[in-house]
Design an enzyme around this catalytic site. Structure first.
Site, short mmCIF file in Angstrom:
data_model
loop_
_atom_site.label_atom_id
_atom_site.label_comp_id
_atom_site.label_asym_id
_atom_site.label_seq_id
_atom_site.Cartn_x
_atom_site.Cartn_y
_atom_site.Cartn_z
N SER A 289 0.83 -1.21 0.00
CA SER A 289 0.00 0.00 0.00
C SER A 289 0.86 1.26 0.00
O SER A 289 1.93 1.27 0.59
CB SER A 289 -0.90 0.02 1.23
OG SER A 289 -1.63 1.21 1.26
N LYS B 205 -4.83 -6.36 3.22
CA LYS B 205 -4.71 -5.20 2.33
C LYS B 205 -6.09 -4.76 1.84
O LYS B 205 -6.38 -3.56 1.73
CB LYS B 205 -3.81 -5.54 1.13
CG LYS B 205 -3.80 -4.52 0.00
CD LYS B 205 -3.17 -3.21 0.43
CE LYS B 205 -3.10 -2.10 -0.57
NZ LYS B 205 -3.63 -2.19 -1.87
N HIS C 268 -7.75 -2.94 4.59
CA HIS C 268 -7.13 -1.61 4.64
C HIS C 268 -7.83 -0.68 3.65
O HIS C 268 -8.20 0.44 3.98
CB HIS C 268 -5.63 -1.70 4.32
CG HIS C 268 -5.01 -0.38 3.95
ND1 HIS C 268 -5.15 0.18 2.70
CD2 HIS C 268 -4.29 0.50 4.68
CE1 HIS C 268 -4.54 1.35 2.68
NE2 HIS C 268 -4.00 1.56 3.87
N ASN C 269 -8.00 -1.15 2.44
CA ASN C 269 -8.63 -0.30 1.42
C ASN C 269 -10.09 -0.01 1.76
O ASN C 269 -10.57 1.09 1.50
CB ASN C 269 -8.53 -0.96 0.04
CG ASN C 269 -7.14 -0.86 -0.53
OD1 ASN C 269 -6.16 -0.79 0.20
ND2 ASN C 269 -7.03 -0.86 -1.85
N GLU D 114 -10.09 2.62 4.22
CA GLU D 114 -9.73 3.85 3.49
C GLU D 114 -10.97 4.46 2.82
O GLU D 114 -11.19 5.68 2.91
CB GLU D 114 -8.67 3.47 2.45
CG GLU D 114 -8.25 4.54 1.49
CD GLU D 114 -7.32 3.94 0.41
OE1 GLU D 114 -6.40 3.19 0.75
OE2 GLU D 114 -7.53 4.25 -0.78
#
Ligand code: ATR
Length: 472
Positions: free
Chosen positions: A131, A185, A188-189, A192
Site C-alpha cells: 500500500s 490489504k 485496509h482499502n 480507506e
C-alpha cells in the site's frame, strides 16, 4: 549468461514495479534483478536509473539465472491474467525453496487458490499487499505479506529494507499464511473508503450547513490535524481544499465532476464482510456513496421533480467542533468494523493474525496512516480478545465524549438535507449495540410466521414455533 548475484528480482517494469525495484536497489545489501515482458521497458528503467545498478534481463531465463538462491522474485504486473502468466513462467524455472511474491492487488481468494496450486512444488507463493501507491513503492510502502512463515525468513529482511518506517519500526509483518496478506490489504482499502467518505461528509456539512468556503475549511482541517484526527488523509484534504484551479481561479473542488470512481477493493471488502456476516456499514455506505454519485441520470431525474430542499438551520461556531467529534466517533466505528472483519476472516480461513501488528504496519507508508493507529495497536496489545474496539477504554471515552455532538450533527444534517450516510450508519451501528432490545425480535416473529423458522424465548431454553393460523 549471468552470475546469480541478485538477492531479489522484480518482474514488471510499469510504474509500481519500477518504483519498487528502485526502492529495493537504493537499500544497502540488495542487488536487484529486473525483467519486463517487453524488453524496451526494462532497458528504459535501467538507462534512466544508472544509480540503481540493476541486473537487467531481456528474457525470463536470464532473469531467473541472475537470482541467487533461494530465488526470490516479486511480480508487479497486471492483476489477473498477467499475474497468472508470470507465475507459470517462474514456476517452470524455480526450484523448491524459491519464493514467488505477488505484490499486486490480487483478490485474496485468488491468492489462496494460487498458493494451494503452487505449494506441492515446494516453491513458496506469497501474496503481499503493498500500500502507498507509486510514491509509497518508491519511498517506503506498508507491506502486508502472507504465505509461509518459512518464506518470511528470507523475504522479511528484504521487505523490511524498503518498507516505510514508523517510530523506528518497519511497516511490514508476516500477516498470516496464504491469502492473509491480500485479505488484510483489502480491509485496509475498505477502511480507506470509509475514512474518505466521512471526511467528505464533514467537508459537505461545513460548507453547506455552516457556510464556510473551501479555503476556510482547509484551515479548520489544519486545526483538526493537530489533534486525534491527525492523518495522511486529513493532510491531503487540507491541500486539496485550498487548491485553486489555475484556469478558472475557482476552488479546485468546484471544478471537479462530483462522481467518484473506484477500482474494486471497497466492493471486495463489502462482499467479503457479507460472506463473513460482519457489519461494515461504514465501508458499504462509502462504496454506495460513490455509486450514487455516479448515477447522473437518476440524480437529474430526482432534481427535476423540483422538491425544494429545506434551508439549513442556523448553526454557531460550536458546530465545527461537533462535526470534528462526529467524524472521530464515526471513524472509530469504521475501524472497529474493519478489525471485526479481520478477526472473522482470520477465524474462517485459519489465519493467526496479530491485530496490533497490523495496526502498527499501517502507521506508515499507506493511505490510512495516522497516529490513531498507535492507540488502536495499544488497545489490542492490552486486550487481544476485545469484543469490539469500542470497549477499549480510550475508544469508549472518545465515543462518550463525542456522542451528543455526533447525534446533533446527524440531526442537523437531516434538517438541512445534507446526506450523511457514513455518519448516520456509524451512529445507528453504535445505537444498535447500545440498546437493550432490538426489533430483531419482531423479525424473528415474522420469520416464524411465514416460514416456520422457529425462535428462542428470553425466559426459557429451547426452540419454539407458534401455530400462527389461529391469529389470522
Ligand atoms: P500500470 O497500471 O502500473 O501501468 P498494469 O497495467 O497493472 O500496470 O501492468 C502492466 C504491466 O504488466 C506491464 O509491465 C506489462 O508488461 P508489458 O510492458 O510487456 O505490457 C505487464 N503484463 C501484463 N500482462 C502480462 C502478461 N500476460 N505477461 C507478462 N507481463 C504482463
Amino acid at each position: 549468461s549471468y552470475d546469480a548475484k541478485a538477492n531479489i528480482g522484480v518482474v514488471g517494469m510499469a510504474v509500481m514495479g519500477s518504483n519498487l525495484a528502485r526502492n529495493l536497489a537504493s537499500r544497502e545489501g540488495n542487488t536487484v534483478a529486473i525483467y519486463n515482458r517487453s524488453p524496451e521497458k526494462t532497458h528504459e528503467v535501467a538507462k534512466n536509473h544508472p544509480e540503481a545498478n540493476f541486473v537487467a534481463s531481456d528474457t525470463i531465463d536470464e532473469f531467473v539465472a541472475s537470482l541467487a538462491k533461494p530465488r526470490t522474485a516479486i511480480i508487479m504486473v497486471q492483476a489477473g491474467a498477467g499475474t497468472d502468466a508470470v507465475i507459470e513462467q517462474l514456476k517452470e524455472r524455480f526450484e523448491p525453496g524459491d519464493i514467488i511474491v505477488d505484490g499486486g492487488n490480487a483478490n485474496f481468494h485468488d491468492t489462496i487458490a494460487r498458493e494451494a496450486k503452487i505449494a506441492p512444488t515446494g516453491i513458496h507463493f506469497v501474496g503481499a499487499g503493498i500500500s502507498g501507491g507509486e510514491e509509497g513503492a518508491l519511498k517506503g510502502p506498508s507491506i502486508m505479506p502472507g504465505g509461509t512463515a518459512e518464506s518470511y525468513k528470507t523475504l522479511g529482511p528484504i521487505l523490511a529494507s524498503i518498507a516505510a518506517v514508523a517510530e523506528g519500526e518497519a511497516c511490514v509483518t508476516h500477516v498470516g499464511t496464504d491469502g492473509a496478506g491480500h485479505f488484510v490489504k483489502m480491509i485496509h482499502n475498505g477502511i480507506e473508503y470509509a475514512d474518505m467518505e466521512l471526511i467528505g461528509e464533514a467537508y459537505d456539512l461545513l460548507r453547506n450547513v455552516a457556510g464556510y468556503t473551501p479555503a476556510q475549511i482547509s484551515g479548520l482541517f489544519a486545526t483538526w490535524n493537530e489533534g486525534p484526527l491527525n492523518s495522511y488523509l486529513i493532510e491531503i484534504t487540507i491541500d486539496i481544499l485550498k487548491h485553486v484551479d489555475a484556469e478558472t481561479g475557482k476552488p479546485f473542488v468546484d471544478i471537479v465532476t462530483d462522481q467518484a470512481g473506484s477500482k474494486g477493493t471497497g466492493v471486495w471488502t463489502v462482499q467479503t464482510a457479507l460472506d463473513l456476516g460482519v457489519p461494515v456499514g461504514g465501508v458499504a455506505e462509502a462504496v454506495f456513496g460513490r455509486a450514487v454519485s455516479s448515477k447522473r441520470a437518476q440524480r437529474d431525474a430526482v432534481r427535476a421533480l423540483g422538491i425544494e430542499r429545506p434551508t439549513a438551520p442556523r448553526v454557531d461556531d460550536s458546530f465545527v467542533d461537533d462535526v470534528a467529534k462526529a467524524l472521530y466517533a464515526s471513524k472509530i466505528v469504521a475501524y472497529a468494523q474493519g478489525f471485526d472483519a479481520i478477526i472473522a476472516g482470520a477465524e474462517k480461513y485459519g489465519w493467526n493474525i496479530d491485530k496490533g501488528a497490523v495496526a502498527k504496519i499501517w502507521r506508515g507508508g499507506c493511505i490510512i496512516r495516522a497516529q490513531f493507529l498507535n492507540v488502536l495497536a495499544d488497545a489490542y496489545a492490552e486486550n487481544p480478545n476485545l469484543n469490539t474496539l469500542l470497549e477499549a477504554p480510550y475508544f469508549a471515552q472518545a465515543i462518550r465524549d463525542g456522542e451528543e455532538a455526533w447525534r446533533r450533527v446527524v440531526i442537523t444534517a437531516t434538517q438541512a438535507a445534507v446526506p450523511v450516510p457514513g455518519f448516520a450508519t456509524a451512529l445507528s451501528y453504535f445505537d444498535s449495540l447500545n440498546v437493550d432490545r432490538l426489533p430483531a425480535a419482531l423479525v424473528q416473529g415474522q420469520r416464524d410466521f411465514f416460514g416456520a423458522h422457529t425462535y428462542k424465548r428470553v425466559d426459557k431454553p429451547g426452540t419454539f414455533h407458534t401455530l400462527w393460523s389461529g391469529d389470522r
